[in-house]
Design a protein around this motif. Structure first.
Motif, PDB file in Angstrom:
ATOM      1  N   GLY A  97       4.732  -5.028   0.862  1.00 12.57           N
ATOM      2  CA  GLY A  97       3.300  -5.034   0.680  1.00 12.57           C
ATOM      3  C   GLY A  97       2.538  -4.391   1.830  1.00 12.57           C
ATOM      4  N   GLU A  98       1.217  -4.308   1.652  1.00 11.60           N
ATOM      5  CA  GLU A  98       0.327  -3.797   2.688  1.00 11.60           C
ATOM      6  C   GLU A  98       0.252  -4.780   3.850  1.00 11.60           C
ATOM      7  OE1 GLU A  98      -1.057  -0.848   2.674  1.00 11.60           O
ATOM      8  OE2 GLU A  98      -0.207  -0.349   0.709  1.00 11.60           O
ATOM      9  N   PRO A  99      -0.214  -4.339   5.021  1.00 13.36           N
ATOM     10  CA  PRO A  99      -0.277  -5.249   6.173  1.00 13.36           C
ATOM     11  C   PRO A  99      -1.072  -6.523   5.911  1.00 13.36           C
ATOM     12  CG  PRO A  99      -0.537  -2.992   6.898  1.00 13.36           C
ATOM     13  CD  PRO A  99      -0.507  -2.948   5.408  1.00 13.36           C
ATOM     14  N   ALA A 100      -2.213  -6.396   5.224  1.00 12.68           N
ATOM     15  CA  ALA A 100      -3.010  -7.591   4.943  1.00 12.68           C
ATOM     16  C   ALA A 100      -2.266  -8.528   3.990  1.00 12.68           C
ATOM     17  CB  ALA A 100      -4.361  -7.187   4.346  1.00 12.68           C
ATOM     18  N   GLU A 101      -1.643  -7.952   2.968  1.00 10.07           N
ATOM     19  CA  GLU A 101      -0.870  -8.764   2.029  1.00 10.07           C
ATOM     20  C   GLU A 101       0.340  -9.386   2.710  1.00 10.07           C
ATOM     21  OE1 GLU A 101       1.472  -8.210  -2.262  1.00 10.07           O
ATOM     22  OE2 GLU A 101       0.444  -6.513  -1.302  1.00 10.07           O
ATOM     23  N   LEU A 102       0.968  -8.633   3.602  1.00 10.40           N
ATOM     24  CA  LEU A 102       2.129  -9.148   4.323  1.00 10.40           C
ATOM     25  C   LEU A 102       1.739 -10.300   5.248  1.00 10.40           C
ATOM     26  CD1 LEU A 102       5.126  -8.860   4.911  1.00 10.40           C
ATOM     27  CD2 LEU A 102       4.575  -7.124   6.624  1.00 10.40           C
ATOM     28  N   ALA A 103       0.557 -10.181   5.893  1.00  7.46           N
ATOM     29  CA  ALA A 103       0.091 -11.270   6.749  1.00  7.46           C
ATOM     30  C   ALA A 103      -0.187 -12.533   5.939  1.00  7.46           C
ATOM     31  CB  ALA A 103      -1.170 -10.830   7.491  1.00  7.46           C
ATOM     32  N   GLU A 104      -0.710 -12.366   4.720  1.00 10.39           N
ATOM     33  CA  GLU A 104      -0.957 -13.530   3.859  1.00 10.39           C
ATOM     34  C   GLU A 104       0.365 -14.175   3.433  1.00 10.39           C
ATOM     35  OE1 GLU A 104      -3.288 -14.652  -0.308  1.00 10.39           O
ATOM     36  OE2 GLU A 104      -3.266 -12.576   0.451  1.00 10.39           O
ATOM     37  N   LYS A 105       1.366 -13.341   3.105  1.00 12.89           N
ATOM     38  CA  LYS A 105       2.682 -13.863   2.759  1.00 12.89           C
ATOM     39  C   LYS A 105       3.291 -14.622   3.930  1.00 12.89           C
ATOM     40  CE  LYS A 105       4.175 -10.454  -0.689  1.00 12.89           C
ATOM     41  NZ  LYS A 105       5.192  -9.405  -0.977  1.00 12.89           N
ATOM     42  N   TYR A 106       3.100 -14.080   5.134  1.00 14.88           N
ATOM     43  CA  TYR A 106       3.648 -14.730   6.328  1.00 14.88           C
ATOM     44  C   TYR A 106       3.024 -16.104   6.540  1.00 14.88           C
ATOM     45  CZ  TYR A 106       4.191 -15.771  11.293  1.00 14.88           C
ATOM     46  OH  TYR A 106       4.437 -16.394  12.483  1.00 14.88           O
ATOM     47  N   GLY A 107       1.710 -16.206   6.339  1.00 17.57           N
ATOM     48  CA  GLY A 107       1.039 -17.499   6.508  1.00 17.57           C
ATOM     49  C   GLY A 107       1.507 -18.525   5.492  1.00 17.57           C
ATOM     50  N   LYS A 108       1.636 -18.111   4.228  1.00 14.99           N
ATOM     51  CA  LYS A 108       2.090 -19.047   3.187  1.00 14.99           C
ATOM     52  C   LYS A 108       3.540 -19.468   3.430  1.00 14.99           C
ATOM     53  CE  LYS A 108      -0.995 -17.406  -0.484  1.00 14.99           C
ATOM     54  NZ  LYS A 108      -1.077 -16.807  -1.838  1.00 14.99           N
ATOM     55  N   THR A 109       4.384 -18.519   3.848  1.00 14.61           N
ATOM     56  CA  THR A 109       5.780 -18.851   4.101  1.00 14.61           C
ATOM     57  C   THR A 109       5.917 -19.816   5.267  1.00 14.61           C
ATOM     58  OG1 THR A 109       6.436 -16.668   3.281  1.00 14.61           O
ATOM     59  CG2 THR A 109       8.048 -17.881   4.573  1.00 14.61           C
ATOM     60  N   SER A 110       5.161 -19.577   6.325  1.00 14.50           N
ATOM     61  CA  SER A 110       5.220 -20.474   7.489  1.00 14.50           C
ATOM     62  C   SER A 110       4.732 -21.868   7.134  1.00 14.50           C
ATOM     63  CB  SER A 110       4.390 -19.896   8.637  1.00 14.50           C
ATOM     64  OG  SER A 110       4.881 -18.628   9.035  1.00 14.50           O
ATOM     65  N   ALA A 111       3.640 -21.941   6.372  1.00 12.21           N
ATOM     66  CA  ALA A 111       3.104 -23.253   5.986  1.00 12.21           C
ATOM     67  C   ALA A 111       4.111 -24.017   5.136  1.00 12.21           C
ATOM     68  CB  ALA A 111       1.790 -23.082   5.236  1.00 12.21           C
ATOM     69  N   ALA A 112       4.733 -23.331   4.158  1.00 16.08           N
ATOM     70  CA  ALA A 112       5.701 -24.008   3.293  1.00 16.08           C
ATOM     71  C   ALA A 112       6.928 -24.445   4.076  1.00 16.08           C
ATOM     72  CB  ALA A 112       6.099 -23.080   2.144  1.00 16.08           C
ATOM     73  N   ALA A 113       7.417 -23.590   4.990  1.00 20.36           N
ATOM     74  CA  ALA A 113       8.632 -23.911   5.738  1.00 20.36           C
ATOM     75  C   ALA A 113       8.413 -25.084   6.688  1.00 20.36           C
ATOM     76  CB  ALA A 113       9.103 -22.684   6.513  1.00 20.36           C
ATOM     77  N   PHE A 114       7.323 -25.060   7.463  1.00 20.96           N
ATOM     78  CA  PHE A 114       7.114 -26.114   8.447  1.00 20.96           C
ATOM     79  C   PHE A 114       6.713 -27.441   7.795  1.00 20.96           C
ATOM     80  CE2 PHE A 114       6.759 -22.441  11.295  1.00 20.96           C
ATOM     81  CZ  PHE A 114       7.583 -22.867  12.330  1.00 20.96           C
ATOM     82  N   SER A 115       5.994 -27.393   6.661  1.00 21.56           N
ATOM     83  CA  SER A 115       5.682 -28.644   5.961  1.00 21.56           C
ATOM     84  C   SER A 115       6.942 -29.265   5.371  1.00 21.56           C
ATOM     85  CB  SER A 115       4.655 -28.383   4.861  1.00 21.56           C
ATOM     86  OG  SER A 115       5.167 -27.461   3.905  1.00 21.56           O
ATOM     87  N   SER A 116       7.854 -28.425   4.874  1.00 21.14           N
ATOM     88  CA  SER A 116       9.126 -28.938   4.349  1.00 21.14           C
ATOM     89  C   SER A 116       9.968 -29.551   5.459  1.00 21.14           C
ATOM     90  CB  SER A 116       9.903 -27.823   3.651  1.00 21.14           C
ATOM     91  OG  SER A 116       9.160 -27.277   2.579  1.00 21.14           O
TER      92      SER A 116
END
Length: 231
Positions: free
Chosen positions: A130-149
């Motif tokens: 994805g584009e940089p902005a889309e990639l940054a959004e993916k990174y935030g969602k992935t980090s939130a899901a991983a650390f909450s789990s």
């Protein structure tokens, strides 16, 4: 007296052996590998070694025997225990039984969690595409899901004081990284604690669920009719 002492000694020895943890190591990179170790015994859990195929003996074909078709008799099926429980107790009683079962299973999950201790945990996730902005959004969602789990897991499973953990989640803006997910863990499972959890589950299921279910599946007793005295 000597026989009682030997019996108690055997029970104590078995209990001490059950206090020795089973160490399970699992890693995922190109594929899943898992192995277990207890004392000097080692087992490959996954993938298991391939077994040699057994040679099948050819059976001689037997002539087919034609069976005469018999007229089918209709058999009335009686309602099962679940249907009878629902009929006699209604939806409220059925939901109460399900809530009781959920509470028993939840306590069993806590007991299983107390028998597990995490000694090592590694997690590496590369967020790509994805584009940089889309990639940054993916990174935030992935980090939130991983650390909450991980937070939920740490609240239900014991973590060793000397636990070696490494968590690495980073976005790849270049597209050079090919490995997207790599993880591994080492767990120490205490058989005695797990056995106590299983025994407690069996007792709770019998006393709090099974007996209640069997009692509710029986038809209610008919109330005796009141006699009116004539004057």
């Amino acid at each position: 007296m000597l026989g009682l002492a030997i019996f108690l000694g055997v029970i104590a020895l078995l209990w001490l052996l059950l206090r020795i943890p089973v160490v399970v190591t699992a890693d995922y990179s190109d594929g899943l590998t898992a192995r277990a170790r207890w004392l000097f015994l080692r087992f490959a859990l996954f993938p298991q070694p391939a077994k040699k195929p057994k040679k099948k003996k050819k059976k001689k074909a037997e002539p087919e025997k034609k069976e005469e078709e018999k007229p089918k008799q209709e058999v009335k099926k009686e309602p099962g225990a679940v249907a009878r429980f629902y009929e006699y107790q209604g939806i409220q009683g059925f939901l109460a039984l399900l809530r009781e079962l959920a509470n028993v299973l939840q306590k069993f999950g806590h007991g299983v969690g107390r028998s597990i201790r995490v000694r090592r945990f590694d997690l590496q996730i590369v967020v790509t595409g994805g584009e940089p902005a889309e990639l940054a959004e993916k990174y935030g969602k992935t980090s939130a899901a991983a650390f909450s789990s991980l937070g939920y897991l740490s609240s239900h499973v014991r973590i060793s004081r000397r636990c070696r953990h490494r968590i690495d989640i980073h976005p790849d803006f270049t597209g050079w990284d090919k490995k997207q997910v790599q993880c591994g863990a080492t767990l120490a499972i205490t058989p005695s604690t797990l056995l106590l959890a299983v025994l407690a589950l069996a007792v709770r299921l019998v006393l709090r669920v099974l007996l209640r279910f069997l009692k509710g599946a029986k038809p209610p007793k008919a109330k005796p009719a009141k006699q009116t005295s004539s004057t």
